[in-house]
Write an enzyme that holds these catalytic residues in place. Structure first.
Site, mmCIF file in Angstrom:
data_model
loop_
_atom_site.group_PDB
_atom_site.id
_atom_site.type_symbol
_atom_site.label_atom_id
_atom_site.label_comp_id
_atom_site.label_asym_id
_atom_site.label_seq_id
_atom_site.Cartn_x
_atom_site.Cartn_y
_atom_site.Cartn_z
ATOM 1 N N CYS A 117 0.839 -1.183 0.000
ATOM 2 C CA CYS A 117 0.000 0.000 0.000
ATOM 3 C C CYS A 117 0.885 1.249 0.000
ATOM 4 O O CYS A 117 1.853 1.335 0.756
ATOM 5 C CB CYS A 117 -0.953 0.105 1.185
ATOM 6 N N ARG A 163 4.134 -0.527 -4.561
ATOM 7 C CA ARG A 163 3.815 -0.986 -3.213
ATOM 8 C C ARG A 163 2.475 -1.712 -3.154
ATOM 9 O O ARG A 163 2.122 -2.290 -2.112
ATOM 10 C CB ARG A 163 3.761 0.205 -2.240
ATOM 11 N N TRP A 191 -2.798 -2.703 -1.662
ATOM 12 C CA TRP A 191 -2.517 -4.138 -1.702
ATOM 13 C C TRP A 191 -3.460 -4.723 -0.660
ATOM 14 O O TRP A 191 -3.272 -4.530 0.535
ATOM 15 C CB TRP A 191 -1.057 -4.407 -1.354
ATOM 16 N N GLY A 196 -1.286 -0.906 6.244
ATOM 17 C CA GLY A 196 -1.067 -1.736 7.432
ATOM 18 C C GLY A 196 -2.313 -2.539 7.761
ATOM 19 O O GLY A 196 -3.205 -2.688 6.912
ATOM 20 N N GLU A 217 17.306 -18.833 -5.617
ATOM 21 C CA GLU A 217 16.974 -17.487 -6.077
ATOM 22 C C GLU A 217 16.497 -17.513 -7.535
ATOM 23 O O GLU A 217 15.563 -16.797 -7.902
ATOM 24 C CB GLU A 217 18.201 -16.572 -5.888
ATOM 25 N N LYS A 238 12.873 -16.131 -8.759
ATOM 26 C CA LYS A 238 12.659 -15.097 -9.790
ATOM 27 C C LYS A 238 11.669 -15.603 -10.827
ATOM 28 O O LYS A 238 10.764 -14.892 -11.224
ATOM 29 C CB LYS A 238 13.967 -14.736 -10.510
ATOM 30 N N GLU A 255 7.973 -15.884 -9.393
ATOM 31 C CA GLU A 255 7.247 -14.656 -9.039
ATOM 32 C C GLU A 255 6.840 -13.826 -10.248
ATOM 33 O O GLU A 255 5.791 -13.186 -10.220
ATOM 34 C CB GLU A 255 7.987 -13.818 -7.990
ATOM 35 N N HIS A 294 16.727 -38.695 -3.912
ATOM 36 C CA HIS A 294 15.995 -39.156 -2.722
ATOM 37 C C HIS A 294 14.509 -38.850 -2.824
ATOM 38 O O HIS A 294 13.826 -38.739 -1.803
ATOM 39 C CB HIS A 294 16.596 -38.517 -1.464
ATOM 40 N N LYS A 337 5.975 -4.742 -3.404
ATOM 41 C CA LYS A 337 7.411 -4.619 -3.177
ATOM 42 C C LYS A 337 7.802 -4.737 -1.700
ATOM 43 O O LYS A 337 8.730 -5.446 -1.372
ATOM 44 C CB LYS A 337 7.878 -3.282 -3.744
HETATM 45 C C1 F6R Z 1 11.830 -11.303 -4.588
HETATM 46 C C2 F6R Z 1 11.585 -10.240 -3.661
HETATM 47 C C3 F6R Z 1 11.089 -10.567 -2.293
HETATM 48 C C4 F6R Z 1 11.878 -9.718 -1.283
HETATM 49 C C5 F6R Z 1 11.331 -9.922 0.133
HETATM 50 C C6 F6R Z 1 12.103 -9.137 1.148
HETATM 51 O O1 F6R Z 1 12.301 -10.834 -5.813
HETATM 52 O O2 F6R Z 1 11.784 -9.110 -3.990
HETATM 53 O O3 F6R Z 1 11.209 -11.916 -1.998
HETATM 54 O O4 F6R Z 1 13.209 -10.087 -1.361
HETATM 55 O O5 F6R Z 1 9.984 -9.531 0.178
HETATM 56 O O6 F6R Z 1 12.061 -7.763 0.878
HETATM 57 P P1 F6R Z 1 13.102 -6.783 1.530
HETATM 58 O O7 F6R Z 1 14.440 -7.094 0.943
HETATM 59 O O8 F6R Z 1 12.627 -5.418 1.157
HETATM 60 O O9 F6R Z 1 13.076 -7.029 3.001
#
Ligand code: F6R
Length: 613
Positions: A2, A27, A74, A101, A488, A492, A495, A511, A608
């Protein structure tokens, strides 16, 4: 999670709010809305769509308002439709509020208000705040908006960043923060408020970060803050911080989306991270933000990285670096688990809270839990002035520059680069030889040009991604240094493309998961230049023998025809290789998502900064 924005001054408020919301859209992008006061009345515009839909709905007619608040959502409570979009109002349309929040006792407050005859228009937790503030004001002609907000928030449990508008006090906004970020922007006879500086930097770089428990009354020419605990007695004005970013940092600059832009910013981001921090003479690193002297560094018996999502995977890569270069036991744990599992906090462990945004609620809570139990914790954050950075008090600033795309790329890279610096520092006050330290220093210096080299191979990586993008499921396989890279890479892909991607340790495949291998299940296998090349090649052979296609990502020569596709990564200093291996996997995910027509910067259901649990 948000975005909220507010404006009071001389300009037409509506375009300022819309522009701010556009900057904050990463956000949350379920719905958007704004409220302004024009001729003493609230004017509310909301949409279930994106900020662009709100812009379209508003048209380009100049408005009559110079004060207003806006929100991009959000969803947490209530589905993301127009009714539930913020701002929310009381029944008399006197008060409007935007909220980032969760109000945890919303049900109880709602039941109480309903019992007193209040009728709710939405399913949101936020609406009760508008009713409560309006009732406080109705109860006493003397009460100021600030007093009504303070009285209301004393009844509220939960996390919030809030901005209130009152039609009877159009010369002010009242804002409050508890667990969700809020920053004031100080202009010339105008003031701004937003969830983060992205919405403000085109107007001002003078900002005030609010602290948890603070409430601020903002007028066009001045402001003051107070605390929920202290009430009006605590009134104060704070020293502004000058933001080290400008509006251009948030522009696309010729790219079609932020993720690709940020992938391409990585060589510069790495240069910034190492600039002035490499000490050639003593083959070590200098980290000005780490408030630990050589003796204290030597006393650290263990290092534990805490973060969520990609920040956790970066922490895993960091733990490997610490163990390899400093020979201190190290590990990483999701902060979301750590905070709930009653961890044994060890005073000789250095805890590192890893976060791009510095806002992630789970990571912040883990830090607070650690501090309560006497743990020594430092931050590794990208956003200056963020809650985690401030809570930790010291640590490493990532220097990645503003990251807008939901999928983290350059921030993740800079996390690992910074952990290499930290490991070098820890290693050189222990057993790491000067020669080895020099190799790492040189390796770090070489990274930007090596990353640029990988970016030059984008077309080939894109072609491979396009070939496999239609797969419903994919494996990402790695071992030891390659394992967090595989995790990772899978993260990527899932998501932004919504392809189900599962990361597995190479040795664990036999296994159980090997049963899933078949022609329709491609595997991306990470093969770094370590002691395990033969083992990794044998993993590829096991997958091939069962008909599974293999995409090898490797910095070594592998037998011709072994893999169905090969992505080459330049050789780096062995401990630093994971940093390079992440880059082609970012491009692979990006191009698979592009091929599938996904909204790359705004993947479904995500936002984000995750400031809720
Ligand atoms: C994946 C991604 C999320 C953030 C996670 C933590 O590409 O961006 O998994 O890594 O939400 O966010 P921060 O780093 O802002 O604490």
């Amino acid at each position: 999670m948000c975005g909220i924005v507010g404006y009071i001054g001389k300009r037409d408020a509506t375009p300022v709010l819309v522009e701010g919301l556009h900057r904050l859209e990463y956000r949350g992008y379920d719905s958007a809305g704004l409220a302004v006061i024009a001729r003493g009345r609230l004017q509310l515009t909301k949409t279930a769509g994106r900020v662009q839909d709100l812009r379209d709905k508003l048209g380009d007619k100049p408005g009559k308002a110079t004060v207003g608040i806006g929100h991009t959502r959000w969803a947490t409570h209530g589905e993301p439709n127009e009714t539930n979009a913020h701002p929310h109002t009381d029944a008399g349309h006197r008060i409007a509020v935007v909220h980032n929040g969760i109000i945890e006792n919303a049900e109880a407050l709602r039941a109480q208000l309903t019992g007193e005859g209040v009728r709710f228009a939405t399913e949101t937790d936020t609406e009760c705040l508008a009713h409560l503030v309006a009732r406080e004001l109705e109860a006493s002609d003397e009460a100021t908006l600030e007093e009504a907000v303070v009285a209301t928030l004393r009844r509220v449990e939960g996390a919030y960043g809030l901005a209130f508008l009152d039609t009877k006090n159009p010369d002010q906004l009242v804002v409050a923060r508890n667990g969700s970020p809020l920053v004031l922007g100080l202009g010339e006879s105008e003031m701004f408020v937003a969830s983060d500086v992205a919405a403000l930097v085109r107007y001002t770089r003078q900002v005030i970060y609010l602290d948890d428990g603070e409430v601020a009354t903002i007028k066009a020419t001045d402001y003051h803050t107070t605390t929920l605990a202290g009430g009006a007695a605590g009134n104060s004005v704070k020293t502004p911080t000058v933001v080290d970013a400008d509006a251009d940092d948030y522009e696309l600059g010729g790219f079609s989306d932020y993720m690709r832009k940020e992938i391409y910013e990585q060589p510069d981001a790495i240069r910034r991270a190492v600039m002035g921090r490499l000490d050639e003479r003593f083959a070590t690193a200098k980290l000005g933000g780490v408030n630990l002297d050589a003796r204290e560094l030597r006393n650290i018996k263990r290092v534990k990285f805490l973060g969520c999502g990609s920040a956790y995977y970066a922490g895993q890569m960091g733990a490997a670096l610490v163990e390899e270069l400093a020979r201190i036991p190290a590990d990483a744990e999701p902060a979301s688990e750590f905070r709930y599992r009653s961890p044994v906090v060890d005073p000789d462990t250095l805890y590192v809270a890893v976060s791009q945004s510095g806002e992630t609620s789970d990571t912040l809570m883990a830090v607070q839990e650690l501090k309560r139990k006497g743990g020594q914790v430092m931050g590794a954050v990208n956003v200056v002035g963020s809650a985690i950075g401030r809570e930790c008090g010291h640590g490493i600033f990532l220097h990645a520059g503003p990251e807008v795309a939901v999928a983290s790329t350059k921030a993740l890279t800079n996390m690992v680069v910074n952990f290499a610096l930290l490991s070098l520092l820890l290693g050189r006050v222990r057993d790491l030889s000067a020669a080895h330290g020099t190799r790492v220093v040189n390796g770090l210096r070489n990274l930007p040009s090596q990353v640029a080299g990988i970016l030059n191979a984008e077309a080939e990586i894109a072609a491979i991604a396009h070939r496999y993008a239609e797969a419903e499921h994919m494996f990402f396989i790695g071992r030891v240094r390659g394992w967090p890279v595989a995790r990772e890479g899978a993260q990527k892909l899932k998501e932004i493309s919504y392809v189900h991607a599962e990361a597995y340790q190479a040795g664990e495949l036999k296994h159980g998961p090997l049963a899933l291998i078949q022609h329709e299940m491609p595997s991306v296998v990470v093969i770094p230049a370590d002691d395990l090349i033969a083992k990794n090649i044998s993993t590829v052979e096991q997958i091939k023998a069962r008909g599974g296609p293999v995409i090898a990502v490797t910095s070594v020569e592998i037998p011709d025809g072994l893999a169905d596709a090969t992505i080459r990564v330049p050789r780096a200093e062995p401990e630093l290789e994971p940093i390079l291996f992440n880059i082609p996997l970012q491009l692979f995910a990006y191009h698979a998502a592009a091929k599938l027509g996904r909204d790359i910067d705004k993947p479904r259901n995500l936002a984000k900064s995750v400031t809720v649990e």
